[in-house]
Scaffold this active site. Structure first.
Site, short mmCIF file in Angstrom:
data_model
loop_
_atom_site.label_atom_id
_atom_site.label_comp_id
_atom_site.label_asym_id
_atom_site.label_seq_id
_atom_site.Cartn_x
_atom_site.Cartn_y
_atom_site.Cartn_z
N LYS A 1 0.85 -1.36 -0.11
CA LYS A 1 -0.10 0.09 0.13
C LYS A 1 0.81 1.32 -0.12
CE LYS A 1 -2.32 -0.92 3.77
NZ LYS A 1 -1.62 -2.26 4.34
N ARG B 1 -8.93 1.21 9.57
CA ARG B 1 -8.52 0.00 10.01
C ARG B 1 -9.40 -0.73 10.93
NH1 ARG B 1 -2.59 0.60 9.14
NH2 ARG B 1 -1.49 -1.19 9.63
N ARG C 1 12.09 -6.19 4.64
CA ARG C 1 11.80 -4.89 4.32
C ARG C 1 12.64 -4.00 4.97
NH1 ARG C 1 5.86 -2.31 4.66
NH2 ARG C 1 6.09 -2.05 7.05
N ARG D 1 12.17 -1.28 10.44
CA ARG D 1 11.16 -1.12 11.31
C ARG D 1 10.89 -1.85 12.56
NH1 ARG D 1 5.69 0.32 8.00
NH2 ARG D 1 4.80 -0.60 9.81
N ARG E 1 0.40 -8.65 13.75
CA ARG E 1 -0.16 -7.62 13.08
C ARG E 1 -1.10 -8.05 12.01
NH1 ARG E 1 4.77 -4.67 10.48
NH2 ARG E 1 3.48 -3.20 9.31
P1 AMP Z 1 1.52 0.83 9.05
O1 AMP Z 1 2.78 1.58 8.75
O2 AMP Z 1 0.41 1.38 8.17
O3 AMP Z 1 1.75 -0.82 8.92
O4 AMP Z 1 1.19 1.01 10.55
C1 AMP Z 1 2.12 0.82 11.51
C2 AMP Z 1 1.45 0.72 12.97
O5 AMP Z 1 0.72 2.07 13.18
C3 AMP Z 1 0.15 -0.16 13.11
O6 AMP Z 1 0.70 -1.70 13.42
C4 AMP Z 1 -0.64 0.17 14.15
O7 AMP Z 1 -0.21 -0.17 15.55
C5 AMP Z 1 -0.44 1.70 13.72
N1 AMP Z 1 -1.57 2.27 12.87
C6 AMP Z 1 -1.48 2.87 11.76
N2 AMP Z 1 -2.60 3.20 11.10
C7 AMP Z 1 -3.49 2.82 12.17
C8 AMP Z 1 -4.90 2.99 12.06
N3 AMP Z 1 -5.87 3.51 11.16
N4 AMP Z 1 -5.73 2.52 13.43
C9 AMP Z 1 -4.81 1.89 14.40
N5 AMP Z 1 -3.43 2.07 14.48
C10 AMP Z 1 -2.74 2.15 13.31
#
Ligand code: AMP
Length: 217
Positions: free
Chosen positions: A13, A88, A127, A160, A171
């Site tokens: 994404k 989410r 990654r 990360r 996750r």
């Molecule tokens: P991402 O970079 O999108 O994979 O997000 C990394 C982490 O940020 C996720 O595992 C969540 O802990 C938090 N996070 C990101 N977007 C959301 C969301 N829309 N709702 C809740 N937690 C989020």
């Protein structure tokens, strides 16, 4: 054009939405990036979000909803945006629907990038991300020309803390329980389009851009 890219962590994404943002000239908004920024700046939100993010759980809805509401108010979103990693949960999706309605706006596209769990683990554990521009790389599938340095801006790459295998599994579990139901939610609204997120990144990108160009509502 107001676009949501759905899909599990590691579906691509971020990479795809950054490229779409360049082509369609609308901002990519990633709640993950915004939260990582807040953590780096040690803001109140960043400190609250840290433990959730490190363990692969979702940050509470109220925090993420107010973060995105503020971001969507900024002038660069006037012509739309690409939402990456938001919503989410059903509560986030419902809140977004309400807020768009109040503003007289609507979603134009919701695209689900479909990728299997095994593929996700393989992708995420290799990654690496640029600490300056956020570009994603992969040790095997998308290596940098100079080891550990971003091809785009020369920034240092890092892994990360939530890309460790145990956290990736968590996750994925969270995704299945809390985020996958959104596929049904948007399907019922007649908005959902599905694209297979496997194969060459460029082929997937072409499918995405055709979807946005052909059916821009
Ligand atoms: P991402 O970079 O999108 O994979 O997000 C990394 C982490 O940020 C996720 O595992 C969540 O802990 C938090 N996070 C990101 N977007 C959301 C969301 N829309 N709702 C809740 N937690 C989020």
């Amino acid at each position: 054009m107001m676009v949501i890219l759905l899909g599990p962590p590691g579906a691509g994404k971020g990479t795809q939405s950054r490229r779409l943002s360049d082509e369609f000239q609308i901002p990519q908004i990633s709640t993950g990036d915004l939260l990582r920024e807040a953590r780096a700046q040690k803001t109140d939100l960043g400190e609250k979000a840290e433990a959730y993010m490190k363990s692969g759980r979702l940050v509470p809805d109220d925090l993420v909803i107010s973060l995105i509401e503020d971001r969507l108010e900024r002038p660069d979103c006037q012509n739309g945006c690409i939402l990456d990693g938001f919503p989410r949960t059903l509560a986030q999706a419902e809140s977004l629907q309400k807020s768009l309605k109040v503003k007289g706006k609507a979603l134009s596209h919701v695209i689900n990038l479909k990728v299997s769990s095994d593929e996700v683990v393989e992708r995420l554990s290799g990654r690496r991300q640029c600490s300056q521009c956020g570009e994603n790389y992969h040790l095997h599938f998308k290596p940098t020309t100079v080891q550990n340095l971003c091809d785009r801006c020369g920034g240092q790459l890092f892994q990360r803390d939530d890309d460790q295998e145990s956290v990736i599994r968590e996750r994925l579990r969270v995704y299945e329980n809390q985020t996958a139901p959104l596929v049904q939610f948007y399907s019922q609204l007649g908005l959902l389009q599905q694209i297979a997120g496997i194969g060459a990144m460029d082929d997937i990108y072409q499918k995405l851009r055709q979807t946005l160009r052909g059916e821009s509502r």
